[in-house]
Motif scaffolding. Structure first.
Motif, PDB file in Angstrom:
ATOM      1  N   LYS A  26       0.877  -1.185  -0.035  1.00  0.00           N
ATOM      2  CA  LYS A  26       0.102  -0.033   0.077  1.00  0.00           C
ATOM      3  C   LYS A  26       0.879   1.472   0.100  1.00  0.00           C
ATOM      4  O   LYS A  26       1.873   1.181  -0.491  1.00  0.00           O
ATOM      5  N   HIS A  28      -8.417  -3.453  -6.030  1.00  0.00           N
ATOM      6  CA  HIS A  28      -8.515  -3.531  -4.715  1.00  0.00           C
ATOM      7  C   HIS A  28      -9.855  -2.620  -4.048  1.00  0.00           C
ATOM      8  O   HIS A  28      -9.979  -1.695  -4.556  1.00  0.00           O
ATOM      9  N   GLU A  85     -10.776 -10.821  -1.010  1.00  0.00           N
ATOM     10  CA  GLU A  85     -10.728  -9.858   0.028  1.00  0.00           C
ATOM     11  C   GLU A  85     -11.830  -9.496   0.846  1.00  0.00           C
ATOM     12  O   GLU A  85     -12.314  -8.238   0.216  1.00  0.00           O
ATOM     13  N   ILE A 140     -10.020  -6.616   5.782  1.00  0.00           N
ATOM     14  CA  ILE A 140      -8.875  -5.548   5.744  1.00  0.00           C
ATOM     15  C   ILE A 140      -8.522  -4.710   6.747  1.00  0.00           C
ATOM     16  O   ILE A 140      -9.258  -3.770   7.045  1.00  0.00           O
ATOM     17  N   GLY A 141      -7.140  -5.071   7.278  1.00  0.00           N
ATOM     18  CA  GLY A 141      -6.624  -3.963   8.074  1.00  0.00           C
ATOM     19  C   GLY A 141      -7.310  -3.917   9.487  1.00  0.00           C
ATOM     20  O   GLY A 141      -7.145  -3.223  10.202  1.00  0.00           O
ATOM     21  N   SER A 165      -6.081  -9.394   6.826  1.00  0.00           N
ATOM     22  CA  SER A 165      -5.542  -9.602   8.252  1.00  0.00           C
ATOM     23  C   SER A 165      -5.037 -10.860   8.393  1.00  0.00           C
ATOM     24  O   SER A 165      -4.789 -11.767   9.294  1.00  0.00           O
ATOM     25  N   GLY A 169      -1.271  -7.492   3.408  1.00  0.00           N
ATOM     26  CA  GLY A 169      -1.086  -6.291   3.716  1.00  0.00           C
ATOM     27  C   GLY A 169      -0.051  -5.738   4.785  1.00  0.00           C
ATOM     28  O   GLY A 169       1.099  -5.914   4.900  1.00  0.00           O
ATOM     29  N   GLY A 170      -0.684  -5.492   5.824  1.00  0.00           N
ATOM     30  CA  GLY A 170       0.052  -4.875   7.035  1.00  0.00           C
ATOM     31  C   GLY A 170       1.303  -6.004   7.264  1.00  0.00           C
ATOM     32  O   GLY A 170       2.237  -5.426   7.689  1.00  0.00           O
TER      33      GLY A 170
HETATM   34  P1  PGA Z   1      -4.318  -6.596   5.363  1.00  0.00           P
HETATM   35  O1  PGA Z   1      -4.361  -5.978   3.815  1.00  0.00           O
HETATM   36  O2  PGA Z   1      -3.398  -7.619   5.355  1.00  0.00           O
HETATM   37  O3  PGA Z   1      -3.554  -5.354   5.982  1.00  0.00           O
HETATM   38  O4  PGA Z   1      -5.591  -6.670   6.131  1.00  0.00           O
HETATM   39  C1  PGA Z   1      -4.555  -6.767   2.927  1.00  0.00           C
HETATM   40  C2  PGA Z   1      -4.741  -6.036   1.792  1.00  0.00           C
HETATM   41  O5  PGA Z   1      -5.644  -5.155   1.672  1.00  0.00           O
HETATM   42  O6  PGA Z   1      -4.397  -6.481   0.447  1.00  0.00           O
END
Ligand code: PGA
Length: 255
Positions: free
Chosen positions: A11, A94, A166, A171-172, A213, A234-235
């Motif tokens: 990101k 995304h 996703e 997400i996040g 996540s 992501g993270g």
């Molecule tokens: P996340 O993000 O692993 O931080 O939840 C995943 C993504 O948005 O691709």
């Protein structure tokens, strides 16, 4: 057997210096794990320096977005051939692009076609929001995004496409889908749509990643599922030990 594929979606994070440091930490650990396809997707300005670092390593590079037009008056945009100069992959559609930059399924479809035409592997993201999930609309939303995103593509071309399921609520948030929840969407919603559109052979060949996540603690359980073919991370992809552990978990689960 589908080759598991783990990609890191950085990101809009990291300074140039931090990006180079992270890659220097990832390289020695990820290079030997050849049973897993692995890639990182950093911000645009880091693609050239990181492509040089990754050369010959077997670790792929991807962009997080691109425009579908080949060139022209599109200030601030990046063309498919510009991405393909440095990358093998491109993340498309995304949920953050859909939510904040108003990308529609039609735009995602144009981008997927442009990526395939230039030889890039598109990672096409689909997934329902929390309110859609709570309203029982997961199947409807994911089916629509998959259908429209892949419309007009041949069965031969589509086998190169990677789908990332996703769920937006995961997400996040630190609240990943359970392995069973993700497996159900992959096996009962997405793969049947692929089968209907492109036939059994293509549907079985296509990788469906889970994203939302994913971390070193839940990766093994997710990858143990037969239709979870890797992850879009992501993270946890911003920390070398976490990302390395996730790739190792994929190697372990899919051997
Ligand atoms: P996340 O993000 O692993 O931080 O939840 C995943 C993504 O948005 O691709």
């Amino acid at each position: 057997m589908r080759t598991p594929f783990v990609a890191g979606n950085w990101k809009m994070n990291k300074t140039g210096e931090e990006a180079r440091l992270l890659v220097s930490e990832l390289l020695p650990a990820l290079q030997p794990i050849t049973t897993v396809e692995r890639a990182i997707c950093p911000p645009f300005p880091y693609l050239l320096p990181l492509a040089n670092m990754l050369k010959g390593s077997g670790i792929g590079l991807g962009a997080q977005n691109m425009h579908w037009e080949a060139s022209g008056a599109f200030t601030g945009e990046v063309a498919p051939a510009m991405v393909a100069e440095f990358c093998q992959y491109v993340i498309l559609g995304h949920s953050e692009r859909r939510a904040y930059f108003h990308e529609t399924d039609e735009m995602v479809n144009k981008k997927v076609k442009a990526a395939l035409a230039i030889g890039l592997t598109p990672i096409m993201c689909v997934g329902e929001t929390l309110s859609e999930n709570e309203a029982g609309l997961t199947a409807e939303v994911v089916t629509r995004q998959t259908r429209l995103g892949l419309a007009g593509i041949s069965a031969e071309e589509v086998s190169r496409v990677v789908i990332a399921y996703e769920p937006v609520w995961a997400i996040g948030t630190g609240k990943a889908a359970t392995a069973q929840q993700a497996q159900d969407v992959h096996a009962r919603i997405i793969r049947p749509v692929l089968r209907e559109m492109f036939g059994e052979t293509a549907a079985q060949a296509m990788r469906i990643q889970y994203g939302g996540s994913v971390n070193s603690k839940n990766a093994a359980e997710l990858f143990a599922m037969p239709d979870i073919d890797g992850a879009l991370v992501g993270g946890a992809s911003l920390k070398a030990p976490e990302f390395i552990a996730i790739v190792q978990a994929a190697a372990e689960a899919k051997k």
